[in-house]
Design a protein around this motif. Structure first.
Motif, PDB file in Angstrom:
ATOM      1  N   GLY A 127       0.794  -1.225   0.000  1.00  0.00           N
ATOM      2  CA  GLY A 127       0.000   0.000   0.000  1.00  0.00           C
ATOM      3  C   GLY A 127       0.825   1.272   0.000  1.00  0.00           C
ATOM      4  O   GLY A 127       0.272   2.359  -0.063  1.00  0.00           O
ATOM      5  N   ALA A 128       2.150   1.162   0.056  1.00  0.00           N
ATOM      6  CA  ALA A 128       2.994   2.359  -0.078  1.00  0.00           C
ATOM      7  C   ALA A 128       2.785   2.906  -1.484  1.00  0.00           C
ATOM      8  O   ALA A 128       2.678   2.153  -2.454  1.00  0.00           O
ATOM      9  CB  ALA A 128       4.458   2.018   0.160  1.00  0.00           C
ATOM     10  N   VAL A 129       2.711   4.229  -1.578  1.00  0.00           N
ATOM     11  CA  VAL A 129       2.450   4.852  -2.871  1.00  0.00           C
ATOM     12  C   VAL A 129       3.079   6.239  -2.898  1.00  0.00           C
ATOM     13  O   VAL A 129       3.231   6.882  -1.865  1.00  0.00           O
ATOM     14  CB  VAL A 129       0.928   4.923  -3.155  1.00  0.00           C
ATOM     15  CG1 VAL A 129       0.226   5.813  -2.165  1.00  0.00           C
ATOM     16  CG2 VAL A 129       0.631   5.362  -4.579  1.00  0.00           C
ATOM     17  N   ALA A 130       3.451   6.665  -4.091  1.00  0.00           N
ATOM     18  CA  ALA A 130       3.958   8.021  -4.287  1.00  0.00           C
ATOM     19  C   ALA A 130       3.455   8.538  -5.622  1.00  0.00           C
ATOM     20  O   ALA A 130       3.416   7.805  -6.615  1.00  0.00           O
ATOM     21  CB  ALA A 130       5.479   8.050  -4.245  1.00  0.00           C
ATOM     22  N   ILE A 131       3.082   9.808  -5.631  1.00  0.00           N
ATOM     23  CA  ILE A 131       2.648  10.497  -6.846  1.00  0.00           C
ATOM     24  C   ILE A 131       3.446  11.789  -6.937  1.00  0.00           C
ATOM     25  O   ILE A 131       3.566  12.524  -5.967  1.00  0.00           O
ATOM     26  CB  ILE A 131       1.147  10.828  -6.811  1.00  0.00           C
ATOM     27  CG1 ILE A 131       0.309   9.552  -6.644  1.00  0.00           C
ATOM     28  CG2 ILE A 131       0.730  11.592  -8.065  1.00  0.00           C
ATOM     29  CD1 ILE A 131      -1.159   9.817  -6.351  1.00  0.00           C
ATOM     30  N   VAL A 132       3.982  12.048  -8.116  1.00  0.00           N
ATOM     31  CA  VAL A 132       4.770  13.256  -8.366  1.00  0.00           C
ATOM     32  C   VAL A 132       4.152  13.994  -9.547  1.00  0.00           C
ATOM     33  O   VAL A 132       3.863  13.384 -10.572  1.00  0.00           O
ATOM     34  CB  VAL A 132       6.240  12.904  -8.676  1.00  0.00           C
ATOM     35  CG1 VAL A 132       7.018  14.127  -9.125  1.00  0.00           C
ATOM     36  CG2 VAL A 132       6.906  12.245  -7.482  1.00  0.00           C
ATOM     37  N   HIS A 133       3.949  15.289  -9.388  1.00  0.00           N
ATOM     38  CA  HIS A 133       3.480  16.157 -10.470  1.00  0.00           C
ATOM     39  C   HIS A 133       4.605  17.135 -10.787  1.00  0.00           C
ATOM     40  O   HIS A 133       5.282  17.623  -9.880  1.00  0.00           O
ATOM     41  CB  HIS A 133       2.252  16.970 -10.038  1.00  0.00           C
ATOM     42  CG  HIS A 133       1.043  16.152  -9.794  1.00  0.00           C
ATOM     43  ND1 HIS A 133       0.068  15.989 -10.736  1.00  0.00           N
ATOM     44  CD2 HIS A 133       0.646  15.448  -8.709  1.00  0.00           C
ATOM     45  CE1 HIS A 133      -0.888  15.223 -10.232  1.00  0.00           C
ATOM     46  NE2 HIS A 133      -0.555  14.880  -9.002  1.00  0.00           N
ATOM     47  N   GLY A 134       4.786  17.437 -12.063  1.00  0.00           N
ATOM     48  CA  GLY A 134       5.806  18.407 -12.405  1.00  0.00           C
ATOM     49  C   GLY A 134       5.847  18.702 -13.887  1.00  0.00           C
ATOM     50  O   GLY A 134       4.900  18.388 -14.630  1.00  0.00           O
ATOM     51  N   ARG A 135       6.951  19.295 -14.294  1.00  0.00           N
ATOM     52  CA  ARG A 135       7.172  19.645 -15.693  1.00  0.00           C
ATOM     53  C   ARG A 135       8.456  18.953 -16.149  1.00  0.00           C
ATOM     54  O   ARG A 135       9.498  19.079 -15.502  1.00  0.00           O
ATOM     55  CB  ARG A 135       7.274  21.153 -15.864  1.00  0.00           C
ATOM     56  CG  ARG A 135       5.931  21.844 -15.676  1.00  0.00           C
ATOM     57  CD  ARG A 135       5.991  23.360 -15.795  1.00  0.00           C
ATOM     58  NE  ARG A 135       6.948  24.016 -14.919  1.00  0.00           N
ATOM     59  CZ  ARG A 135       6.796  24.207 -13.607  1.00  0.00           C
ATOM     60  NH1 ARG A 135       5.717  23.768 -13.004  1.00  0.00           N
ATOM     61  NH2 ARG A 135       7.712  24.830 -12.911  1.00  0.00           N
ATOM     62  N   ALA A 136       8.349  18.260 -17.270  1.00  0.00           N
ATOM     63  CA  ALA A 136       9.485  17.518 -17.819  1.00  0.00           C
ATOM     64  C   ALA A 136      10.206  18.372 -18.856  1.00  0.00           C
ATOM     65  O   ALA A 136       9.572  19.009 -19.703  1.00  0.00           O
ATOM     66  CB  ALA A 136       9.004  16.222 -18.464  1.00  0.00           C
ATOM     67  N   HIS A 137      11.521  18.379 -18.756  1.00  0.00           N
ATOM     68  CA  HIS A 137      12.356  19.123 -19.695  1.00  0.00           C
ATOM     69  C   HIS A 137      13.405  18.179 -20.263  1.00  0.00           C
ATOM     70  O   HIS A 137      14.075  17.474 -19.505  1.00  0.00           O
ATOM     71  CB  HIS A 137      13.057  20.293 -18.985  1.00  0.00           C
ATOM     72  CG  HIS A 137      12.113  21.195 -18.257  1.00  0.00           C
ATOM     73  ND1 HIS A 137      11.367  22.154 -18.901  1.00  0.00           N
ATOM     74  CD2 HIS A 137      11.771  21.270 -16.948  1.00  0.00           C
ATOM     75  CE1 HIS A 137      10.617  22.785 -18.008  1.00  0.00           C
ATOM     76  NE2 HIS A 137      10.838  22.267 -16.821  1.00  0.00           N
ATOM     77  N   VAL A 138      13.538  18.175 -21.580  1.00  0.00           N
ATOM     78  CA  VAL A 138      14.578  17.355 -22.213  1.00  0.00           C
ATOM     79  C   VAL A 138      15.927  17.977 -21.893  1.00  0.00           C
ATOM     80  O   VAL A 138      16.137  19.178 -22.091  1.00  0.00           O
ATOM     81  CB  VAL A 138      14.368  17.267 -23.741  1.00  0.00           C
ATOM     82  CG1 VAL A 138      15.518  16.521 -24.402  1.00  0.00           C
ATOM     83  CG2 VAL A 138      13.027  16.598 -24.058  1.00  0.00           C
ATOM     84  N   VAL A 139      16.841  17.164 -21.395  1.00  0.00           N
ATOM     85  CA  VAL A 139      18.198  17.631 -21.091  1.00  0.00           C
ATOM     86  C   VAL A 139      18.949  17.728 -22.419  1.00  0.00           C
ATOM     87  O   VAL A 139      19.019  16.745 -23.166  1.00  0.00           O
ATOM     88  CB  VAL A 139      18.908  16.670 -20.111  1.00  0.00           C
ATOM     89  CG1 VAL A 139      20.359  17.069 -19.914  1.00  0.00           C
ATOM     90  CG2 VAL A 139      18.157  16.627 -18.784  1.00  0.00           C
ATOM     91  N   PRO A 140      19.493  18.903 -22.754  1.00  0.00           N
ATOM     92  CA  PRO A 140      20.203  19.070 -24.026  1.00  0.00           C
ATOM     93  C   PRO A 140      21.353  18.067 -24.176  1.00  0.00           C
ATOM     94  O   PRO A 140      22.019  17.721 -23.198  1.00  0.00           O
ATOM     95  CB  PRO A 140      20.748  20.503 -23.956  1.00  0.00           C
ATOM     96  CG  PRO A 140      19.871  21.190 -22.956  1.00  0.00           C
ATOM     97  CD  PRO A 140      19.473  20.140 -21.960  1.00  0.00           C
ATOM     98  N   ASN A 141      21.556  17.599 -25.389  1.00  0.00           N
ATOM     99  CA  ASN A 141      22.652  16.689 -25.744  1.00  0.00           C
ATOM    100  C   ASN A 141      22.633  15.388 -24.956  1.00  0.00           C
ATOM    101  O   ASN A 141      23.684  14.808 -24.679  1.00  0.00           O
ATOM    102  CB  ASN A 141      24.010  17.385 -25.562  1.00  0.00           C
ATOM    103  CG  ASN A 141      24.092  18.665 -26.349  1.00  0.00           C
ATOM    104  OD1 ASN A 141      23.734  18.705 -27.532  1.00  0.00           O
ATOM    105  ND2 ASN A 141      24.524  19.730 -25.696  1.00  0.00           N
ATOM    106  N   SER A 142      21.443  14.902 -24.591  1.00  0.00           N
ATOM    107  CA  SER A 142      21.349  13.679 -23.785  1.00  0.00           C
ATOM    108  C   SER A 142      20.925  12.453 -24.585  1.00  0.00           C
ATOM    109  O   SER A 142      20.782  11.376 -24.015  1.00  0.00           O
ATOM    110  CB  SER A 142      20.367  13.892 -22.638  1.00  0.00           C
ATOM    111  OG  SER A 142      19.049  14.095 -23.139  1.00  0.00           O
TER     112      SER A 142
END
Length: 179
Positions: free
Chosen positions: A130-145
């Protein structure tokens, strides 16, 4: 699975990250301060349903517990929003390195096209207890990755890019302890 038990051939999400940077047990205490604040402020700003679910004092996670839980779960589900407003969700690998959240995504994935239009993402992971985690955010592509990844089912070479997730909210709770 502990860090020592993980397969040695597993490609790290953040290329070049040292084991010390990837293992939250080795991070200094101050590395967790921003995440600790975010855990508290996210719950304070949450709606009633979220507070009722994640607000159990005996199941609260510290920032260190949250990062350890998150990094030990092999897969997470990442949701993005398509151009037509419909959600897209798929399993991803995502982990905290040096206190920041990173993920990889295939260069031909629908979710990458979604992120380029609208960077808002949500990720979640859970455990059988029953352990759970939810993350909200903004994804950014890392240059040259961009880099080569393992072949897909067709045997053709696949390419991935690295995403850095700028976190807005975190909800997390420990599993239930059974007597």
């Amino acid at each position: 699975m502990s860090r020592e038990e993980q397969p040695k051939d597993k490609q790290p999400i953040l290329a070049g990250a040292t084991p010390e940077e990837r293992n939250p047990d080795l991070w200094p205490t101050e590395a967790f301060v921003p995440l600790e604040r975010l855990l508290a402020s996210s719950l304070q700003r949450a709606g009633q349903a979220v507070r009722d679910t994640f607000g159990h004092e005996d199941r609260q996670m510290t920032a260190r517990e949250f990062v350890n839980f998150w990094n030990q779960c092999r897969l997470k589900a990442m949701a993005t929003v398509g151009a037509n407003g419909r959600p897209h969700i798929a399993p991803v690998h995502a982990e905290f390195v040096r206190g920041e959240l990173f993920s990889t995504i295939y260069t031909d994935a629908q979710r990458l096209r979604d992120i380029r239009r609208n960077p808002h993402v949500a990720l979640t992971t859970w455990a059988p207890d029953g352990a759970v985690a939810i993350v909200h955010g903004r994804a950014h592509v890392v240059p040259n990755s961009e880099r080569t990844s393992r072949p897909g089912a067709t045997g053709r070479e696949r390419r991935t890019v690295l995403l850095r997730i700028e976190i807005d909210r975190i909800y997390a709770m420990k599993g239930r302890t059974r007597p």
